[in-house]
Design an enzyme around this catalytic site. Structure first.
Site, mmCIF file in Angstrom:
data_model
loop_
_atom_site.group_PDB
_atom_site.id
_atom_site.type_symbol
_atom_site.label_atom_id
_atom_site.label_comp_id
_atom_site.label_asym_id
_atom_site.label_seq_id
_atom_site.Cartn_x
_atom_site.Cartn_y
_atom_site.Cartn_z
ATOM 1 N N GLU A 1 0.846 -1.185 0.000
ATOM 2 C CA GLU A 1 0.000 0.000 0.000
ATOM 3 C C GLU A 1 0.884 1.238 0.000
ATOM 4 O O GLU A 1 2.103 1.154 0.139
ATOM 5 C CB GLU A 1 -0.920 0.000 1.225
ATOM 6 N N TYR A 2 0.268 2.388 -0.170
ATOM 7 C CA TYR A 2 0.997 3.654 -0.084
ATOM 8 C C TYR A 2 1.095 4.057 1.383
ATOM 9 O O TYR A 2 0.149 3.907 2.147
ATOM 10 C CB TYR A 2 0.284 4.751 -0.867
#
Length: 353
Positions: A239-240
Site C-alpha cells: 500500500e501507499y
C-alpha cells in the site's frame, strides 16, 4: 551602514536559515496523497502504556530521525527460535535500558490457557461479538452476515488476552511480523505463540518498503517468521504510506516485479502461496487484473469489496479499523473470511496439507 557585532550576527543567522529548506527530489513528491483507508501498521489507533524500557526508547525518539532504509552491515545468520532469542532479529531498543535500570529478577509468566481442537481435529468457530467505534451500515452486504470473523494486530494493540479475544469471535489473526529489511515488530513472537495457545489460526504479515530490494525483505521475513505446520499463508502488505521517508512512486511494472520476487521466495520457503493485502488506491494503480491465482485480503471500510475492487475474487475482507473487543485495549482491525463455516474448515485444511 555600520552594524554592531550583535546585529550583524542576527542578520547572518536569518540568512543561513533561509538556505536550509529542502528542495531535493524527495521533497517534490512529499505532497503525494494516500488513501484514507490505512492499515493500523501505519497509523496506530491506541498506543499502549509503555514499559520502563519502552518509555526510554520513546524519549530517545523525540528527536526526529530519518527512517532507516539501508542495511549497514551483513545480515545476521538465522537463529533457532528458543526462549533466549525469540526475536531472532535486531536487538530491540528497549533491551539494554531495561537491563540497566531494573534488577535481574526472573519474571514468572502464568501458563497460557491452551484451547484444544474439538473432536475431528477442527477448532470451534466462535460467533463475533465485536463492537465498532465508528460503525458503517453496509446494508444487505453487512460483514456480520459472514460466519467466520478474525482480527489483525501489531505492537500497537499492546498485551492481548488472546483466549478472551478468541471467545469474542477472533477465529483467525494476522500478526504483524516485519517491515522492510531490518524492522521486527517487538510483539511478534509473543503474539505468535499466545495466539496459537489460544486456538486461533494465525498467519504473519510483512509491510513492504519500496526503497528496499525484494530479496532482502523476503530474507528478513524468513529469518524471523517460523515455518510451522498449520499456520496460515504469509501475507505481503502492499500500500501507499505517506508516513514513510521513502517517497518514490514506482512504475506498475516495477511494483509487480518486486512483488513477484518477494512472493516467490516466500512460497518456496513456506510451501504456501502468499496472501496479498492491499488498499483501494494502491490496487487501482498497480494490481487491478493482476495475480489471479493469489488469495487477496482487501481493505474496504466504507463499502463492500465488490464496490472498491470490481471483479476481484477475495478470501479476506478487512471491514473496520475501529473495532472494539474484550481482550484488547483500544481499537483493533476487524476482518471476515469469505464463505461458510464449512468453507473455512475446508480452506484451512487445504492450506495445511
Amino acid at each position: 551602514m555600520r552594524f554592531s557585532a550583535a546585529t550583524a550576527l542576527f542578520f547572518g543567522c536569518v540568512a543561513l536559515s533561509a538556505c536550509t529548506s529542502s528542495s531535493g527530489p524527495e521533497s517534490l513528491s512529499a505532497g503525494l496523497t494516500t488513501s484514507k483507508e490505512t492499515t493500523n501498521s501505519i497509523v496506530p489507533a491506541v498506543i499502549p502504556t509503555a514499559s520502563v524500557g519502552e518509555a526510554i526508547a520513546q524519549a530517545q525518539q523525540q528527536q526526529p530521525e530519518p527512517e532507516v532504509l539501508a542495511w549497514a552491515g551483513q545480515m545476521p545468520e538465522p537463529q533457532a527460535f528458543t526462549d533466549v532469542n525469540r526475536t531472532a532479529g535486531m536487538p530491540l531498543p528497549a533491551d539494554r535500558p531495561v537491563a540497566m535500570l531494573t534488577p535481574n529478577v526472573p519474571q514468572i509468566e502464568a501458563e497460557p490457557a491452551i484451547i484444544k481442537p474439538r473432536r475431528g481435529g477442527r477448532l470451534q468457530v466462535y460467533s463475533q461479538r465485536f463492537r465498532d467505534a465508528h460503525p458503517i451500515n453496509f446494508g444487505k452486504a453487512s460483514p456480520r452476515r459472514h460466519a467466520v470473523h478474525g482480527v489483525d494486530v501489531s505492537r500497537w494493540q499492546g498485551d492481548i488476552d488472546w483466549v478472551k479475544l478468541r471467545t469474542q469471535g477472533a477465529n483467525f489473526a494476522f500478526i504483524k511480523a516485519t517491515d522492510g529489511g531490518d524492522h521486527l515488530d517487538p510483539m511478534f513472537m509473543k503474539n505468535w505463540r499466545k495466539a496459537k495457545d489460544a486456538g486461533i489460526k494465525r498467519g504473519a504479515y510483512h509491510f513492504f518498503y519500496w526503497c528496499r530490494t525484494a530479496g532482502e525483505q523476503a530474507d528478513w521475513f524468513i529469518r524471523n517468521v517460523p515455518r510451522e505446520a498449520g499456520a496460515l499463508p504469509p501475507v505481503i502488505d502492499v500500500e501507499y504510506n505517506g508516513e514513510s521517508s521513502c517517497k518514490r512512486r514506482l512504475s506498475r511494472a516495477t511494483v509487480l516485479e518486486k512483488m513477484r520476487v518477494f512472493m516467490d521466495k516466500l512460497e518456496a520457503h513456506y510451501g504456501q502461496r502468499p496472501i496479498i493485502y492491499t488498499a483501494p488506491d494502491f490496487y487501482e494503480d498497480n494490481l487491478s487484473g493482476e495475480f489471479p491465482n493469489h488469495p487477496f485480503w482487501l481493505r474496504s471500510v466504507a463499502a463492500h469489496p465488490s464496490k472498491r475492487y470490481p471483479n476481484r475474487k477475495w478470501v479476506f475482507w478487512q471491514y473496520s479499523g475501529s473495532g472494539l473487543s474484550h481482550g484488547v485495549e483500544g481499537r483493533i482491525d476487524l476482518n471476515v473470511f469469505r464463505g461458510s463455516e464449512e468453507d473455512w474448515h475446508a480452506w484451512v485444511d487445504a492450506k495445511a496439507s
